[in-house]
Design an enzyme around this catalytic site. Structure first.
Site, mmCIF file in Angstrom:
data_model
loop_
_atom_site.group_PDB
_atom_site.id
_atom_site.type_symbol
_atom_site.label_atom_id
_atom_site.label_comp_id
_atom_site.label_asym_id
_atom_site.label_seq_id
_atom_site.Cartn_x
_atom_site.Cartn_y
_atom_site.Cartn_z
ATOM 1 N N LEU A 1 7.788 19.322 7.132
ATOM 2 C CA LEU A 1 8.988 18.893 6.383
ATOM 3 C C LEU A 1 8.698 18.881 4.875
ATOM 4 C CD1 LEU A 1 10.164 16.023 8.772
ATOM 5 C CD2 LEU A 1 11.109 18.344 8.589
ATOM 6 N N LYS B 1 0.853 -1.206 0.000
ATOM 7 C CA LYS B 1 0.000 0.000 0.000
ATOM 8 C C LYS B 1 0.881 1.245 0.000
ATOM 9 C CE LYS B 1 -1.659 1.528 4.071
ATOM 10 N NZ LYS B 1 -1.335 2.925 4.409
ATOM 11 N N ASN B 2 1.932 1.240 0.852
ATOM 12 C CA ASN B 2 2.713 2.464 1.034
ATOM 13 C C ASN B 2 3.726 2.713 -0.079
ATOM 14 O OD1 ASN B 2 1.144 2.885 3.213
ATOM 15 N ND2 ASN B 2 2.686 2.310 4.720
ATOM 16 N N ARG C 1 -8.566 -0.546 4.673
ATOM 17 C CA ARG C 1 -7.724 0.492 4.060
ATOM 18 C C ARG C 1 -6.388 -0.094 3.645
ATOM 19 N NH1 ARG C 1 -7.457 6.087 7.016
ATOM 20 N NH2 ARG C 1 -6.139 6.294 5.204
ATOM 21 N N ARG D 1 0.306 14.361 12.901
ATOM 22 C CA ARG D 1 0.696 14.175 11.493
ATOM 23 C C ARG D 1 0.990 15.512 10.781
ATOM 24 N NH1 ARG D 1 -0.980 8.835 10.156
ATOM 25 N NH2 ARG D 1 0.681 8.899 8.625
ATOM 26 N N PRO D 2 1.954 16.292 11.241
ATOM 27 C CA PRO D 2 2.269 17.583 10.598
ATOM 28 C C PRO D 2 2.852 17.375 9.190
ATOM 29 C CG PRO D 2 3.941 17.030 12.202
ATOM 30 C CD PRO D 2 2.879 15.981 12.332
ATOM 31 N N ARG E 1 -4.945 10.726 4.278
ATOM 32 C CA ARG E 1 -3.946 11.756 4.379
ATOM 33 C C ARG E 1 -2.790 11.569 3.396
ATOM 34 N NH1 ARG E 1 0.240 11.636 6.878
ATOM 35 N NH2 ARG E 1 0.029 13.787 7.513
ATOM 36 N N ASP F 1 4.623 0.569 12.117
ATOM 37 C CA ASP F 1 3.424 -0.099 11.596
ATOM 38 C C ASP F 1 3.321 -1.556 12.026
ATOM 39 O OD1 ASP F 1 3.340 1.658 8.384
ATOM 40 O OD2 ASP F 1 2.895 2.268 10.444
ATOM 41 N N CYS G 1 -4.723 12.258 12.597
ATOM 42 C CA CYS G 1 -5.536 11.048 12.683
ATOM 43 C C CYS G 1 -5.307 10.471 14.082
ATOM 44 C CB CYS G 1 -5.148 10.061 11.590
ATOM 45 S SG CYS G 1 -3.546 9.354 11.844
ATOM 46 N N ILE H 1 7.979 6.943 17.039
ATOM 47 C CA ILE H 1 7.550 7.655 15.823
ATOM 48 C C ILE H 1 6.237 8.389 16.076
ATOM 49 C CG2 ILE H 1 6.987 7.414 13.367
ATOM 50 C CD1 ILE H 1 9.858 6.624 13.932
HETATM 51 C C1 EPZ Z 1 4.215 6.822 6.354
HETATM 52 O O1 EPZ Z 1 3.453 7.887 6.867
HETATM 53 C C2 EPZ Z 1 3.272 5.640 6.279
HETATM 54 N N1 EPZ Z 1 2.146 5.961 5.394
HETATM 55 C C3 EPZ Z 1 2.748 5.303 7.666
HETATM 56 O O2 EPZ Z 1 1.978 4.115 7.526
HETATM 57 C C4 EPZ Z 1 3.935 4.999 8.577
HETATM 58 O O3 EPZ Z 1 3.455 4.758 9.881
HETATM 59 C C5 EPZ Z 1 4.894 6.193 8.585
HETATM 60 O O4 EPZ Z 1 5.302 6.500 7.236
HETATM 61 C C6 EPZ Z 1 6.151 5.916 9.396
HETATM 62 O O5 EPZ Z 1 6.812 4.805 8.865
HETATM 63 C C7 EPZ Z 1 2.330 5.921 4.067
HETATM 64 O O6 EPZ Z 1 3.416 5.670 3.582
HETATM 65 C C8 EPZ Z 1 1.115 6.199 3.208
HETATM 66 P P1 EPZ Z 1 6.298 10.071 8.426
HETATM 67 P P2 EPZ Z 1 4.081 9.380 6.858
HETATM 68 O O7 EPZ Z 1 6.249 11.376 7.736
HETATM 69 O O8 EPZ Z 1 5.009 9.525 5.746
HETATM 70 C C9 EPZ Z 1 6.734 13.290 11.749
HETATM 71 C C10 EPZ Z 1 0.149 2.708 7.772
HETATM 72 O O9 EPZ Z 1 -0.285 2.140 8.780
HETATM 73 N N2 EPZ Z 1 6.591 14.280 10.683
HETATM 74 O O10 EPZ Z 1 7.377 9.113 8.061
HETATM 75 O O11 EPZ Z 1 2.970 10.338 6.990
HETATM 76 C C11 EPZ Z 1 5.466 12.466 11.958
HETATM 77 O O12 EPZ Z 1 4.570 13.136 12.811
HETATM 78 C C12 EPZ Z 1 0.580 4.154 7.849
HETATM 79 O O13 EPZ Z 1 0.292 2.162 6.648
HETATM 80 C C13 EPZ Z 1 6.879 15.620 10.966
HETATM 81 O O14 EPZ Z 1 7.212 15.963 12.081
HETATM 82 O O15 EPZ Z 1 4.904 9.359 8.212
HETATM 83 C C14 EPZ Z 1 6.014 11.210 12.586
HETATM 84 O O16 EPZ Z 1 6.201 11.417 13.959
HETATM 85 C C15 EPZ Z 1 0.275 4.769 9.200
HETATM 86 N N3 EPZ Z 1 6.755 16.534 9.973
HETATM 87 C C16 EPZ Z 1 7.379 11.042 11.906
HETATM 88 O O17 EPZ Z 1 7.703 12.313 11.348
HETATM 89 C C17 EPZ Z 1 6.402 16.196 8.700
HETATM 90 O O18 EPZ Z 1 6.328 17.075 7.820
HETATM 91 C C18 EPZ Z 1 7.397 10.024 10.794
HETATM 92 O O19 EPZ Z 1 6.274 10.299 9.994
HETATM 93 C C19 EPZ Z 1 6.129 14.817 8.428
HETATM 94 C C20 EPZ Z 1 6.249 13.885 9.432
#
Ligand code: EPZ
Length: 422
Positions: A125, A22-23, A399, A121-122, A92, A307, A116, A329
């Site tokens: 970055l 999915k990802n 999902r 989920r900011p 998202r 995950d 969520c 995370i």
């Molecule tokens: C991806 O989400 C995955 N989703 C998530 O999977 C997964 O949990 C996550 O990566 C971490 O591995 C998809 O790929 C569609 P991040 P993503 O940005 O990219 C912080 C599932 O169950 N952050 O890697 O949105 C954030 O809050 C889903 O399949 C910032 O601070 O996650 C988190 O603490 C759930 N600023 C950390 O970074 C930003 O601009 C990692 O989040 C972006 C993120």
């Protein structure tokens, strides 16, 4: 709404085939916005989230066919540049259409994704990367509006307080591939799904070095062309089946389970007492003897994946001894704790830590899914609990897991779907 009903106590046996990731699929589908030429993408899982992404592509001017895992995408009219709230708010990850729209059209208007249940989920970055490339960013009535007279390659650091960001890396790479000049992204995410997207872009004609490493170097090119590509298997689904085999004391083979993508998970499961055999593109798991408690801390790849945190917690609930699970995370990603405790687990929450004291057995109960991976964890707990468990709100599960109940039924599980009585 449907619920899943599970009669626990069956040792799973046989073979399960893992679907496409999915990802990986979500950013790769978004990346087709970078070309007007046809793209054919194989091994796409049929999920609520992938169907949402296809709907968004249609609103942006693509015509899309999806049949037996194969998605065919062609340009049907002039590209749009607005991804609206009603679709983005349901998923998202849709936010990752912003990068390709900005990269190709130099303008994009995408609804800010909400938070969520697992965290705020900011997207700071993502926006930092777009600004570094020369985009003007404004936020108006819940939409991010990104425009650029022209984009230019830039050197940037994309690490946040929780480490690298998967979708921020995806988004900024997709904005950079057509930007003249050299872009260097430090603290890029290294997840296999990011590498899959990068390989897809390279096949489209992008020039990217450092695939799968924390430093990506991108030389902007004039144009990208259409491609045929096959998505990698879903490593989190693989990990979920590994836990299903172990928690039930069964013996299962997972087809398309790539051990190369799951080092940290396999290591922890072996520490917990699993016998795991690695083959080129499958894995076999069975329990060696009794289970042992383990401590788990979630980290960016190649660390233990967040995950898989909930699924590991289910296993530790029935493992004698104390296990400490630390979520680095998403420190609030513990909605499944209360539901597991309703099934007789003994878990105490201390900030980003969950202290699990293993119990002899869980008891089946009606429980409620809150998010995708929590739903999977409750199904796993139901497979081993004494009696019957019903997991409601399984639209969360749909999902990210393609046909999970039928795959589990093939392994001998007593699991079926029922309508929720309102
Ligand atoms: C991806 O989400 C995955 N989703 C998530 O999977 C997964 O949990 C996550 O990566 C971490 O591995 C998809 O790929 C569609 P991040 P993503 O940005 O990219 C912080 C599932 O169950 N952050 O890697 O949105 C954030 O809050 C889903 O399949 C910032 O601070 O996650 C988190 O603490 C759930 N600023 C950390 O970074 C930003 O601009 C990692 O989040 C972006 C993120």
């Amino acid at each position: 709404m449907d619920k899943l009903v599970i009669e626990g106590g069956i040792k799973l046996k046989g073979t399960a085939k893992v679907s496409g990731s999915k990802n990986s699929a979500l950013p790769i589908l978004a990346a087709t916005l970078l070309t007007d030429e046809a793209c054919i993408i194989r091994n796409v899982p049929n999920l609520r989230d992938t169907l949402t992404m296809l709907k968004i592509l249609r609103t942006l001017g693509k015509s899309v066919e999806f049949d037996k895992g194969v998605v065919t995408i062609i340009q049907s009219r002039e590209s749009g540049f607005t991804a609206d709230y009603k679709l983005v708010s349901t998923m998202r990850a849709s936010f990752c259409v912003l990068g390709p729209l900005l990269g190709k059209l130099k303008k994009a208007k995408v609804s800010l994704p909400g938070g969520c249940i697992i965290g705020v989920r900011p997207v700071d970055l993502h926006l930092k990367g777009f600004k570094a490339l020369g985009a003007d960013i404004s936020v108006e009535s819940g939409y991010v509006i990104a425009t650029a007279r022209k984009l230019k390659g830039a050197h940037m650091y994309l690490g946040g307080i929780y480490g690298s960001s998967v979708l921020a890396t995806d988004n900024v790479v997709m904005a950079a591939v057509l930007a003249p000049g050299k872009t260097v992204i430090e603290s890029a995410a290294c997840e296999p799904e990011v590498a899959d997207l990068t390989n897809f872009l390279i096949k489209m004609g992008a020039r990217i070095k450092g695939v799968g490493t924390p430093i990506l170097e991108i030389e902007g090119v004039e144009k990208l062309h259409g491609v045929e590509y096959s998505i990698i298997p879903d490593r989190i689904e693989t990990g979920t089946f590994l836990v299903a085999g172990l928690i039930t004391g069964g013996d299962i083979v997972i087809k398309d389970g790539y051990y190369q993508h799951l080092g940290a998970v396999i290591d922890k499961l072996q520490e917990a007492g699993a016998y795991i055999e690695r083959f080129d593109n499958s894995l076999r798991i069975k329990s060696k003897s009794k289970l042992h408690p383990v401590n788990v801390t979630t980290l960016p790849y190649p660390g233990f994946p967040t995950d898989m945190q909930a699924q590991m917690m289910s296993l530790m609930c029935i493992t004698k001894g104390i296990s400490v699970i630390t979520e680095k995370i998403y420190p609030d990603r513990f909605m499944h704790v209360a539901e597991l405790n309703r099934m007789g687990a003994y878990i105490q929450r201390e900030g980003p830590h969950a202290i699990v004291e293993g119990v002899k057995s869980l008891s089946g109960a009606p429980v409620m899914a809150s998010d995708l991976r929590a739903s999977a964890c409750l199904v796993l707990a139901g497979l081993v609990a004494k009696g019957v468990t019903s997991v409601s709100r399984i639209y969360h599960l749909e999902r990210g897991y393609e046909g999970l109940e039928s795959k589990l039924q093939k392994l001998g599980a007593k699991i079926w779907r029922e309508k929720e009585k309102i």
